[in-house]
Design an enzyme around this catalytic site. Structure first.
Site, PDB file in Angstrom:
ATOM      1  N   ARG A 166      29.314 103.694   9.264  1.00 46.79           N
ATOM      2  CA  ARG A 166      30.072 105.087   9.307  1.00 46.79           C
ATOM      3  C   ARG A 166      31.287 104.229   8.099  1.00 46.79           C
ATOM      4  O   ARG A 166      31.252 103.279   8.154  1.00 46.79           O
ATOM      5  CB  ARG A 166      30.835 105.543  10.509  1.00 46.79           C
ATOM      6  CG  ARG A 166      29.592 106.141  11.727  1.00 46.79           C
ATOM      7  CD  ARG A 166      30.325 106.754  12.846  1.00 46.79           C
ATOM      8  NE  ARG A 166      29.588 106.802  13.697  1.00 46.79           N
ATOM      9  CZ  ARG A 166      28.743 106.560  14.154  1.00 46.79           C
ATOM     10  NH1 ARG A 166      29.142 104.830  14.444  1.00 46.79           N
ATOM     11  NH2 ARG A 166      28.085 107.249  15.483  1.00 46.79           N
ATOM     12  N   ARG A 168      24.486 107.875   5.270  1.00 45.79           N
ATOM     13  CA  ARG A 168      24.033 107.320   7.060  1.00 45.79           C
ATOM     14  C   ARG A 168      22.906 107.852   7.170  1.00 45.79           C
ATOM     15  O   ARG A 168      22.558 107.017   7.612  1.00 45.79           O
ATOM     16  CB  ARG A 168      25.470 107.417   7.983  1.00 45.79           C
ATOM     17  CG  ARG A 168      24.839 106.938   9.319  1.00 45.79           C
ATOM     18  CD  ARG A 168      26.998 107.758  10.276  1.00 45.79           C
ATOM     19  NE  ARG A 168      26.440 107.855  11.307  1.00 45.79           N
ATOM     20  CZ  ARG A 168      26.319 107.001  12.544  1.00 45.79           C
ATOM     21  NH1 ARG A 168      25.997 105.770  12.007  1.00 45.79           N
ATOM     22  NH2 ARG A 168      25.851 106.756  13.843  1.00 45.79           N
ATOM     23  N   TYR A 176      18.096 102.453  27.026  1.00 47.80           N
ATOM     24  CA  TYR A 176      16.874 102.174  25.480  1.00 47.80           C
ATOM     25  C   TYR A 176      16.695 100.463  25.273  1.00 47.80           C
ATOM     26  O   TYR A 176      16.115  99.941  24.653  1.00 47.80           O
ATOM     27  CB  TYR A 176      16.795 103.084  24.682  1.00 47.80           C
ATOM     28  CG  TYR A 176      18.269 103.230  24.287  1.00 47.80           C
ATOM     29  CD1 TYR A 176      18.411 102.149  23.042  1.00 47.80           C
ATOM     30  CD2 TYR A 176      18.899 104.476  23.802  1.00 47.80           C
ATOM     31  CE1 TYR A 176      19.498 102.627  22.530  1.00 47.80           C
ATOM     32  CE2 TYR A 176      20.123 104.365  23.316  1.00 47.80           C
ATOM     33  CZ  TYR A 176      20.085 103.373  22.194  1.00 47.80           C
ATOM     34  OH  TYR A 176      21.274 103.958  22.171  1.00 47.80           O
ATOM     35  N   HIS A 178      28.946 110.024   3.455  1.00 51.66           N
ATOM     36  CA  HIS A 178      28.599 110.144   5.270  1.00 51.66           C
ATOM     37  C   HIS A 178      27.159 110.472   5.260  1.00 51.66           C
ATOM     38  O   HIS A 178      26.412 110.224   5.730  1.00 51.66           O
ATOM     39  CB  HIS A 178      29.108 111.534   5.813  1.00 51.66           C
ATOM     40  CG  HIS A 178      28.760 111.480   7.207  1.00 51.66           C
ATOM     41  ND1 HIS A 178      29.492 110.379   8.014  1.00 51.66           N
ATOM     42  CD2 HIS A 178      28.561 112.626   8.104  1.00 51.66           C
ATOM     43  CE1 HIS A 178      28.986 110.610   8.924  1.00 51.66           C
ATOM     44  NE2 HIS A 178      28.305 111.591   8.607  1.00 51.66           N
ATOM     45  N   HIS A 212      24.112 105.001  18.637  1.00 50.97           N
ATOM     46  CA  HIS A 212      23.897 106.512  18.863  1.00 50.97           C
ATOM     47  C   HIS A 212      24.047 106.706  19.918  1.00 50.97           C
ATOM     48  O   HIS A 212      23.394 105.894  20.969  1.00 50.97           O
ATOM     49  CB  HIS A 212      23.341 108.015  18.526  1.00 50.97           C
ATOM     50  CG  HIS A 212      23.938 108.274  16.908  1.00 50.97           C
ATOM     51  ND1 HIS A 212      22.372 108.944  15.951  1.00 50.97           N
ATOM     52  CD2 HIS A 212      24.227 108.852  16.670  1.00 50.97           C
ATOM     53  CE1 HIS A 212      23.271 109.307  14.492  1.00 50.97           C
ATOM     54  NE2 HIS A 212      23.972 109.166  15.245  1.00 50.97           N
TER      55      HIS A 212
END
Length: 277
Positions: A104, A210, A242, A207, A233
């Site tokens: 970001r 990204r 994960y 943006h 995320h």
């Protein structure tokens, strides 16, 4: 929504809500603001129903207030090259970290020099640079979740640009600084990118880079778990679930991204990607 403000809750029935909503759509207000108003009303009525003030929630219009995902433009590998060549050299690394690593803008501006490992080819995202529009105040803050604090493997073809940036433009403490030596402003990155975008003729925002990174990584074979880890995320709990599954995979994804940059067929890449903010 002014016509509903003075009504008692029990007087706000489904027909009343439908009438207000229909009038609002015919008025001068935008669909986004109307949707926000509808969602607010629905939340108020849900609370009233839980408290026993009303029997049913009168907000029963199918699809009303739905927050639809918007299409995001993405750049092809060739367009990224064009943007890098067109932008002022000081900002090239900022474009590449967004497009190929998915950082970001606040994460780019928040990078410390020590966060950029030129030996192992890893960028550590530890802070997010915040600039408030309503005041001149600027500060660094921690990512919203533990998943946001992450190492990101840099594609090998990007590393020469990071080395050049470290040598020519990095500050002693900050990786990105302005000509005055102060932490680089996010707006400076944005304005430089807009100028380059106009020169190149690419209809993407900074943006969107990204999301370009997300799409390119997927094209390079990244799994959903890889993408979540790479882009920061997910909640902290989801991150732990994960993390073990993708151990060591991020470097492999980065290597594949460089192959895509050199030999990738841009025609195979989707022109847009549907994302949720």
């Amino acid at each position: 929504m002014t016509e509903l403000l003075d009504l008692p809750l029990i007087a706000i029935t489904p027909p009343v809500v439908r009438s207000w909503y229909a009038k609002a759509l015919l008025g001068e207000g935008g669909k986004t603001s109307i949707g926000q108003s509808y969602r607010f009303l629905r939340a108020v009525m849900n609370s009233a129903k839980r408290d026993g003030a009303i029997v049913i929630n009168p907000c029963q219009i199918p699809g009303a207030g739905t927050d639809k995902a918007k299409e995001r433009g993405i750049a092809t590998p060739g367009q990224i090259v064009d943007l890098v060549e067109a932008i002022t050299p000081r900002y090239r690394a900022a474009v590449l970290l967004a497009a190929w690593c998915g950082l970001r803008r606040g994460e780019v501006c928040g990078l410390r020099t020590a966060d950029v490992d030129l030996v192992d080819g890893v960028v550590w995202v530890r802070k997010n640079r915040v600039e408030l529009l309503e005041s001149p105040k600027k500060y660094d803050k921690d990512p919203k979740t533990d998943a946001g604090r992450r190492p990101v493997s840099v594609p090998p073809h990007v590393m020469p640009y990071l080395r050049d940036h470290m040598k020519e433009w990095a500050g002693r403490d900050r990786f990105f600084v302005g000509k005055d030596g102060q932490p680089m402003r996010g707006n400076a990155v944005y304005q430089a990118f807009v100028r380059a975008r106009v020169k190149v003729g690419v209809d993407v925002s900074y943006h969107d880079l990204r999301h370009t990174g997300q799409t390119l990584a997927a094209s390079a074979g990244a799994t959903l778990a890889d993408l979540k880890k790479r882009l920061g995320h997910a909640s902290a709990a989801a991150s732990l679930r994960y993390l073990h599954a993708v151990e060591g995979r991020d470097k492999e994804v980065a290597d594949q991204l460089s192959k895509l940059a050199a030999h990738g067929n841009a025609a195979k890449l989707p022109k847009t990607i549907i994302v949720k903010h």
